[in-house]
Write a protein that holds these residues in place. Structure first.
Motif, PDB file in Angstrom:
ATOM      1  N   THR A 182       0.862  -1.177   0.000  1.00 20.61           N
ATOM      2  CA  THR A 182       0.000   0.000   0.000  1.00 20.61           C
ATOM      3  C   THR A 182       0.906   1.237   0.000  1.00 20.61           C
ATOM      4  O   THR A 182       1.687   1.453   0.914  1.00 20.61           O
ATOM      5  CB  THR A 182      -1.036  -0.043   1.151  1.00 20.61           C
ATOM      6  N   PHE A 183       0.855   1.958  -1.124  1.00 23.80           N
ATOM      7  CA  PHE A 183       1.798   3.047  -1.324  1.00 23.80           C
ATOM      8  C   PHE A 183       1.117   4.405  -1.248  1.00 23.80           C
ATOM      9  O   PHE A 183       0.098   4.632  -1.893  1.00 23.80           O
ATOM     10  CB  PHE A 183       2.489   2.886  -2.675  1.00 23.80           C
TER      11      PHE A 183
ATOM     12  N   LEU B 265      -6.575  -8.794   5.353  1.00 20.37           N
ATOM     13  CA  LEU B 265      -6.316  -9.278   3.991  1.00 20.37           C
ATOM     14  C   LEU B 265      -4.979 -10.010   3.912  1.00 20.37           C
ATOM     15  O   LEU B 265      -4.815 -10.968   3.170  1.00 20.37           O
ATOM     16  CB  LEU B 265      -6.318  -8.108   2.998  1.00 20.37           C
ATOM     17  N   SER B 266      -4.008  -9.518   4.672  1.00 21.33           N
ATOM     18  CA  SER B 266      -2.683 -10.130   4.656  1.00 21.33           C
ATOM     19  C   SER B 266      -1.946  -9.824   5.948  1.00 21.33           C
ATOM     20  O   SER B 266      -2.116  -8.752   6.529  1.00 21.33           O
ATOM     21  CB  SER B 266      -1.873  -9.593   3.480  1.00 21.33           C
ATOM     22  N   GLU B 267      -1.117 -10.743   6.372  1.00 18.62           N
ATOM     23  CA  GLU B 267      -0.379 -10.525   7.617  1.00 18.62           C
ATOM     24  C   GLU B 267       0.925  -9.776   7.389  1.00 18.62           C
ATOM     25  O   GLU B 267       1.624  -9.440   8.339  1.00 18.62           O
ATOM     26  CB  GLU B 267      -0.128 -11.863   8.303  1.00 18.62           C
ATOM     27  N   THR B 268       1.247  -9.532   6.118  1.00 22.20           N
ATOM     28  CA  THR B 268       2.457  -8.763   5.804  1.00 22.20           C
ATOM     29  C   THR B 268       2.088  -7.524   5.006  1.00 22.20           C
ATOM     30  O   THR B 268       1.424  -7.622   3.973  1.00 22.20           O
ATOM     31  CB  THR B 268       3.450  -9.626   4.998  1.00 22.20           C
ATOM     32  N   LEU B 269       2.509  -6.365   5.502  1.00 24.01           N
ATOM     33  CA  LEU B 269       2.277  -5.110   4.777  1.00 24.01           C
ATOM     34  C   LEU B 269       3.618  -4.515   4.349  1.00 24.01           C
ATOM     35  O   LEU B 269       4.515  -4.362   5.171  1.00 24.01           O
ATOM     36  CB  LEU B 269       1.566  -4.070   5.649  1.00 24.01           C
ATOM     37  N   ILE B 270       3.724  -4.188   3.070  1.00 21.34           N
ATOM     38  CA  ILE B 270       4.849  -3.385   2.598  1.00 21.34           C
ATOM     39  C   ILE B 270       4.246  -2.049   2.203  1.00 21.34           C
ATOM     40  O   ILE B 270       3.352  -2.002   1.359  1.00 21.34           O
ATOM     41  CB  ILE B 270       5.539  -4.033   1.375  1.00 21.34           C
ATOM     42  N   PHE B 271       4.684  -0.976   2.830  1.00 24.43           N
ATOM     43  CA  PHE B 271       4.006   0.295   2.559  1.00 24.43           C
ATOM     44  C   PHE B 271       4.977   1.461   2.469  1.00 24.43           C
ATOM     45  O   PHE B 271       6.076   1.424   3.013  1.00 24.43           O
ATOM     46  CB  PHE B 271       2.927   0.571   3.610  1.00 24.43           C
ATOM     47  N   SER B 272       4.529   2.480   1.767  1.00 20.81           N
ATOM     48  CA  SER B 272       5.333   3.693   1.695  1.00 20.81           C
ATOM     49  C   SER B 272       4.559   4.853   2.287  1.00 20.81           C
ATOM     50  O   SER B 272       3.350   4.963   2.109  1.00 20.81           O
ATOM     51  CB  SER B 272       5.715   4.008   0.243  1.00 20.81           C
ATOM     52  N   THR B 273       5.259   5.642   3.043  1.00 23.41           N
ATOM     53  CA  THR B 273       4.802   6.948   3.498  1.00 23.41           C
ATOM     54  C   THR B 273       6.078   7.630   3.967  1.00 23.41           C
ATOM     55  O   THR B 273       6.931   6.979   4.565  1.00 23.41           O
ATOM     56  CB  THR B 273       3.737   6.866   4.619  1.00 23.41           C
ATOM     57  N   VAL B 274       6.247   8.894   3.649  1.00 31.58           N
ATOM     58  CA  VAL B 274       7.497   9.564   4.013  1.00 31.58           C
ATOM     59  C   VAL B 274       7.450   9.927   5.502  1.00 31.58           C
ATOM     60  O   VAL B 274       6.468  10.499   5.973  1.00 31.58           O
ATOM     61  CB  VAL B 274       7.719  10.830   3.164  1.00 31.58           C
ATOM     62  N   LEU B 275       8.490   9.550   6.247  1.00 28.75           N
ATOM     63  CA  LEU B 275       8.534   9.855   7.676  1.00 28.75           C
ATOM     64  C   LEU B 275       8.657  11.369   7.882  1.00 28.75           C
ATOM     65  O   LEU B 275       9.376  12.053   7.155  1.00 28.75           O
ATOM     66  CB  LEU B 275       9.702   9.129   8.346  1.00 28.75           C
TER      67      LEU B 275
ATOM     68  N   GLN C 207       6.793  -7.336  13.453  1.00 22.86           N
ATOM     69  CA  GLN C 207       8.124  -6.743  13.377  1.00 22.86           C
ATOM     70  C   GLN C 207       8.023  -5.535  12.445  1.00 22.86           C
ATOM     71  O   GLN C 207       7.243  -5.560  11.500  1.00 22.86           O
ATOM     72  CB  GLN C 207       9.121  -7.727  12.758  1.00 22.86           C
ATOM     73  N   LEU C 208       8.823  -4.518  12.720  1.00 25.41           N
ATOM     74  CA  LEU C 208       8.879  -3.362  11.820  1.00 25.41           C
ATOM     75  C   LEU C 208      10.258  -3.272  11.186  1.00 25.41           C
ATOM     76  O   LEU C 208      11.278  -3.367  11.875  1.00 25.41           O
ATOM     77  CB  LEU C 208       8.604  -2.064  12.593  1.00 25.41           C
ATOM     78  N   TYR C 209      10.268  -3.136   9.861  1.00 25.52           N
ATOM     79  CA  TYR C 209      11.515  -2.872   9.150  1.00 25.52           C
ATOM     80  C   TYR C 209      11.295  -1.621   8.312  1.00 25.52           C
ATOM     81  O   TYR C 209      10.235  -1.458   7.715  1.00 25.52           O
ATOM     82  CB  TYR C 209      11.888  -4.058   8.257  1.00 25.52           C
TER      83      TYR C 209
ATOM     84  N   VAL D 180      13.282   6.207   5.665  1.00 26.81           N
ATOM     85  CA  VAL D 180      12.846   7.359   4.872  1.00 26.81           C
ATOM     86  C   VAL D 180      11.374   7.229   4.453  1.00 26.81           C
ATOM     87  O   VAL D 180      10.513   7.977   4.913  1.00 26.81           O
ATOM     88  CB  VAL D 180      13.716   7.545   3.610  1.00 26.81           C
ATOM     89  N   ASN D 181      11.093   6.242   3.622  1.00 23.49           N
ATOM     90  CA  ASN D 181       9.736   6.179   3.072  1.00 23.49           C
ATOM     91  C   ASN D 181       9.193   4.769   2.820  1.00 23.49           C
ATOM     92  O   ASN D 181       8.052   4.617   2.416  1.00 23.49           O
ATOM     93  CB  ASN D 181       9.682   6.950   1.749  1.00 23.49           C
ATOM     94  N   LEU D 182      10.016   3.744   3.021  1.00 21.46           N
ATOM     95  CA  LEU D 182       9.535   2.393   2.725  1.00 21.46           C
ATOM     96  C   LEU D 182       9.632   1.516   3.971  1.00 21.46           C
ATOM     97  O   LEU D 182      10.680   1.474   4.623  1.00 21.46           O
ATOM     98  CB  LEU D 182      10.363   1.797   1.572  1.00 21.46           C
ATOM     99  N   HIS D 183       8.528   0.831   4.284  1.00 15.96           N
ATOM    100  CA  HIS D 183       8.447   0.121   5.557  1.00 15.96           C
ATOM    101  C   HIS D 183       7.758  -1.231   5.388  1.00 15.96           C
ATOM    102  O   HIS D 183       6.944  -1.408   4.477  1.00 15.96           O
ATOM    103  CB  HIS D 183       7.661   0.963   6.572  1.00 15.96           C
ATOM    104  N   ILE D 184       8.080  -2.142   6.285  1.00 12.93           N
ATOM    105  CA  ILE D 184       7.474  -3.474   6.251  1.00 12.93           C
ATOM    106  C   ILE D 184       6.966  -3.821   7.649  1.00 12.93           C
ATOM    107  O   ILE D 184       7.698  -3.670   8.623  1.00 12.93           O
ATOM    108  CB  ILE D 184       8.499  -4.544   5.813  1.00 12.93           C
ATOM    109  N   LEU D 185       5.720  -4.267   7.714  1.00 11.98           N
ATOM    110  CA  LEU D 185       5.173  -4.829   8.953  1.00 11.98           C
ATOM    111  C   LEU D 185       4.909  -6.294   8.677  1.00 11.98           C
ATOM    112  O   LEU D 185       4.146  -6.633   7.769  1.00 11.98           O
ATOM    113  CB  LEU D 185       3.849  -4.147   9.331  1.00 11.98           C
TER     114      LEU D 185
END
Ligand SMILES: [Zn+2]
Ligand SMILES: [Zn+2]
Length: 282
Positions: free
Chosen positions: A143-144, A163-173, A213-215, A219-224
């Motif tokens: 989700t970008f 919908l899913s247990e893994t989210l890859i998302f972008s938002t600028v910190l 877990q958070l990775y 900057v702007n790309l993150h994984i939960l």
């Protein structure tokens, strides 16, 4: 100034107290206040009474970065999937806009579907959430540029996690200082769509809340995700480099290409699938 009322605005993420630190005019006519959480650093606007008007067009005329962003994301996300989530069979792009990212990922061989209740699916027709059986579970959700639009982030993120247990998302910190926030392009008062701004601490709080877990690239790309990613993999995932150092070393020493999981584009089979669907209708 009525501080009594202001003190009543709690952080939408962690429920701590907030401070009003900035005001500006949104959509050239609405007065908007910005509140920062004293604990997790989350920044939220005052009640966005302008929101309906802000979405008179789902994708604003100022979103000219859309194409370049998607070109970069497809490389980054393919890299993340190959390295960490290679066993994913079905994936979804949530708030996927015109469907550009989904089409590009399918062209690369990744079985992506699109979801977006606000925007017309132009590029990924027949590969929408609605084209799948109800309650389909996804191995991964992307989700970008969606998080900063969320009026009720916790609720929305919980929905994504069904919908899913893994989210890859972008938002600028968000920047740390008020001065930097005031001139930050991401606040975007001319469009009025950005109402939630996250710090790294905010994301850490969310990860804990949802037991993930958070990775982050910081900057702007993150994984939960529930998955534990080791340091070496993580560096490779966020370095923007397709190959890790050891792989490049192997390549140099043996002067031969490293074995790659070559994916087949889904383009030909998608074409046949849509063709069949159209024929069955006529
Ligand atoms: Zn907070
Ligand atoms: Zn946006």
């Amino acid at each position: 100034m009525n501080t009594q009322v202001e003190n009543m605005i709690n952080c939408k993420i962690c429920n701590s107290t907030t401070d009003k630190f900035y005001s500006t005019t949104v959509l050239q006519k609405y007065e908007a206040d910005y509140y920062k959480c004293s604990s997790c650093g989350f920044i939220q606007t005052s009640e966005p009474v302008w929101i309906k008007e802000a979405y008179s067009s789902a994708i604003t005329s100022l979103d000219i970065g859309l194409i370049q962003r998607n070109l970069e994301l497809k490389v980054q996300v393919a890299n993340i999937i190959d390295r960490v989530f290679a066993d994913s069979t079905v994936m979804i792009d949530y708030g996927g806009g015109y469907g550009l990212f989904v089409r590009m990922m399918r062209d690369l061989g990744y079985n992506f579907y699109r979801q977006d209740i606000y925007c017309e699916n132009l590029f990924a027709k027949c590969f929408d959430l609605e084209d799948l059986p109800a309650k389909t579970k996804f191995d991964l959700l992307t989700t970008f540029e969606v998080f900063e639009h969320l009026i009720n982030p916790v609720e929305e993120i919980a929905k994504m996690l069904t919908l899913s247990e893994t989210l890859i998302f972008s938002t600028v910190l968000a920047p740390d200082t008020t001065a930097d926030f005031k001139t930050w392009w991401y606040v975007s008062p001319l469009t009025g769509q950005h109402v939630a701004f996250y710090s790294f601490r905010t994301l850490e709080f969310l990860a804990k809340k949802f037991n993930k877990q958070l990775y982050s690239n910081g900057v702007n790309l993150h994984i939960l995700t529930a998955k534990v990613i080791d340091k070496t993999t993580l560096d490779a995932v966020f370095s923007g480099e397709k190959k890790s150092f050891s792989e490049k070393l192997i390549r140099r020493i043996f002067n031969k290409p490293v074995q790659e999981a070559k994916k087949q584009s889904l383009l030909p089979q998608d074409y046949a699938f849509i063709e069949k669907k159209l024929l069955s209708k006529s």
